[in-house]
Design an enzyme around this catalytic site. Sequence first.
Site, mmCIF file in Angstrom:
data_model
loop_
_atom_site.group_PDB
_atom_site.id
_atom_site.type_symbol
_atom_site.label_atom_id
_atom_site.label_comp_id
_atom_site.label_asym_id
_atom_site.label_seq_id
_atom_site.Cartn_x
_atom_site.Cartn_y
_atom_site.Cartn_z
ATOM 1 C CB SER A 1 7.267 53.054 39.317
ATOM 2 O OG SER A 1 6.478 53.096 38.150
ATOM 3 C CE1 TYR B 1 11.328 55.288 36.602
ATOM 4 C CE2 TYR B 1 9.387 54.070 35.888
ATOM 5 C CZ TYR B 1 9.979 55.011 36.720
ATOM 6 O OH TYR B 1 9.236 55.656 37.678
HETATM 7 N N1 NAP Z 1 5.551 61.249 38.109
HETATM 8 C C1 NAP Z 1 5.166 60.005 37.871
HETATM 9 O O1 NAP Z 1 4.272 59.756 37.034
HETATM 10 C C2 NAP Z 1 5.783 58.851 38.632
HETATM 11 C C3 NAP Z 1 5.146 57.608 38.571
HETATM 12 C C4 NAP Z 1 5.683 56.535 39.264
HETATM 13 C C5 NAP Z 1 6.834 56.706 40.021
HETATM 14 N N2 NAP Z 1 7.436 57.917 40.054
HETATM 15 C C6 NAP Z 1 8.668 58.035 40.843
HETATM 16 O O2 NAP Z 1 8.526 59.120 41.729
HETATM 17 C C7 NAP Z 1 9.809 59.677 42.003
HETATM 18 C C8 NAP Z 1 9.756 61.182 41.770
HETATM 19 O O3 NAP Z 1 9.458 61.409 40.408
HETATM 20 P P1 NAP Z 1 8.850 62.777 39.846
HETATM 21 O O4 NAP Z 1 7.821 62.416 38.864
HETATM 22 O O5 NAP Z 1 8.531 63.687 40.946
HETATM 23 O O6 NAP Z 1 10.096 63.275 38.981
HETATM 24 P P2 NAP Z 1 10.907 64.649 38.969
HETATM 25 O O7 NAP Z 1 10.016 65.824 39.091
HETATM 26 O O8 NAP Z 1 11.804 64.550 37.778
HETATM 27 O O9 NAP Z 1 11.765 64.551 40.295
HETATM 28 C C9 NAP Z 1 12.858 63.700 40.397
HETATM 29 C C10 NAP Z 1 13.657 64.149 41.596
HETATM 30 O O10 NAP Z 1 14.789 63.264 41.744
HETATM 31 C C11 NAP Z 1 15.953 64.067 41.844
HETATM 32 N N3 NAP Z 1 17.110 63.372 41.308
HETATM 33 C C12 NAP Z 1 17.275 62.885 40.063
HETATM 34 N N4 NAP Z 1 18.501 62.362 39.932
HETATM 35 C C13 NAP Z 1 19.125 62.541 41.130
HETATM 36 C C14 NAP Z 1 20.405 62.236 41.619
HETATM 37 N N5 NAP Z 1 21.320 61.619 40.858
HETATM 38 N N6 NAP Z 1 20.705 62.563 42.898
HETATM 39 C C15 NAP Z 1 19.800 63.202 43.678
HETATM 40 N N7 NAP Z 1 18.562 63.508 43.272
HETATM 41 C C16 NAP Z 1 18.239 63.191 42.010
HETATM 42 C C17 NAP Z 1 15.662 65.340 41.060
HETATM 43 O O11 NAP Z 1 16.423 66.410 41.536
HETATM 44 P P3 NAP Z 1 17.754 67.008 40.865
HETATM 45 O O12 NAP Z 1 17.549 66.983 39.386
HETATM 46 O O13 NAP Z 1 17.824 68.382 41.459
HETATM 47 O O14 NAP Z 1 18.867 66.139 41.325
HETATM 48 C C18 NAP Z 1 14.208 65.564 41.426
HETATM 49 O O15 NAP Z 1 14.107 66.236 42.646
HETATM 50 C C19 NAP Z 1 10.792 58.938 41.094
HETATM 51 O O16 NAP Z 1 11.423 57.925 41.816
HETATM 52 C C20 NAP Z 1 9.902 58.361 40.017
HETATM 53 O O17 NAP Z 1 10.458 57.214 39.424
HETATM 54 C C21 NAP Z 1 6.949 59.008 39.370
#
Ligand code: NAP
Length: 253
Positions: free
Chosen positions: A137, A150
């Site tokens: 991120s 985070y």
């Molecule tokens: N969206 C943004 O603005 C943004 C920006 C920068 C970076 N990111 C990064 O991008 C990645 C995806 O984020 P997202 O925005 O798509 O969030 P999201 O929709 O909340 O997805 C997070 C994913 O991680 C899984 N997860 C969470 N805890 C877990 C665990 N203990 N074991 C296995 N899987 C787990 C969740 O699945 P389950 O709940 O089914 O386990 C879900 O599939 C993350 O690393 C986040 O930090 C996101």
Amino acid sequence: MSSTVITGASSGIGHSLARRIAASGAPVALLARRGELLERLADEIRAAGGRALALPCDVTDRRAVGVAIEAAEAALGPVARLVANAGGGRATGVDPFDVDLITEVVTLNFLGTVHCIEAVLPGMLERRAGHLVAVSSLAASRGLPGASAYSASKAALTNFMESLRIDLRGRGVDVTVIAPGFVRTKPGKTNKRRRPLRVDLEPATERMWRVIQARRPYDAFPAGLVALTWLGRVLPASWYDRLLAGRGPTPKS
Ligand SMILES: NC(=O)c1ccc[n+]([C@@H]2O[C@H](COP(=O)([O-])OP(=O)(O)OC[C@H]3O[C@@H](n4cnc5c(N)ncnc54)[C@H](OP(=O)(O)O)[C@@H]3O)[C@@H](O)[C@H]2O)c1
């Protein structure tokens, strides 16, 4: 064809990337905790002619990750690519100073990826071929208010992957770190928090897929937020603090 393991495939960026990777013809092993969502995605990929396997798994559980990746290899063949995307984080503050929550966030965002690498790296080294991708991120760039755990966990992840990239030079295993800014993963959902220069999921997915295919060592987007982040990095601490004070999320007590 060699397979891809993608974590956090049940929603958001991981779900979208998994579909994109599967559409390219690569078999995908889908990891996350919510098995029913993974099954739904696997069914959708199979219906479109692809190969997919749903493997419900908590990436913070080192043993469970090993078992899931063994199952992925048995069904889909050697893992050629790991996309360590599972992650997230709740707001953390100082009062309460919640060490359990901090540990949870750091374990998920940093050690979750380490567990996956442990399971795939020996095989990649043996075959002298592989690709490790981590979704970090822009929050890794400097401490953010209300997001101490985070931003620290993502900084740990980015630096860890960077060290691996150097250590793996000449061993046939490439390393990619992708650092998104804000990505709109839940269209239509209104959120009170300001998320400047937010990118839609579709273009973000396409960009990440291009970066993965090109095996670029590092990518950050969108350009506007990357520039702001870069500016933030070179600001003196006193200016940085004044600019960001009160701008973070409020931790739930
Ligand atoms: N969206 C943004 O603005 C943004 C920006 C920068 C970076 N990111 C990064 O991008 C990645 C995806 O984020 P997202 O925005 O798509 O969030 P999201 O929709 O909340 O997805 C997070 C994913 O991680 C899984 N997860 C969470 N805890 C877990 C665990 N203990 N074991 C296995 N899987 C787990 C969740 O699945 P389950 O709940 O089914 O386990 C879900 O599939 C993350 O690393 C986040 O930090 C996101």
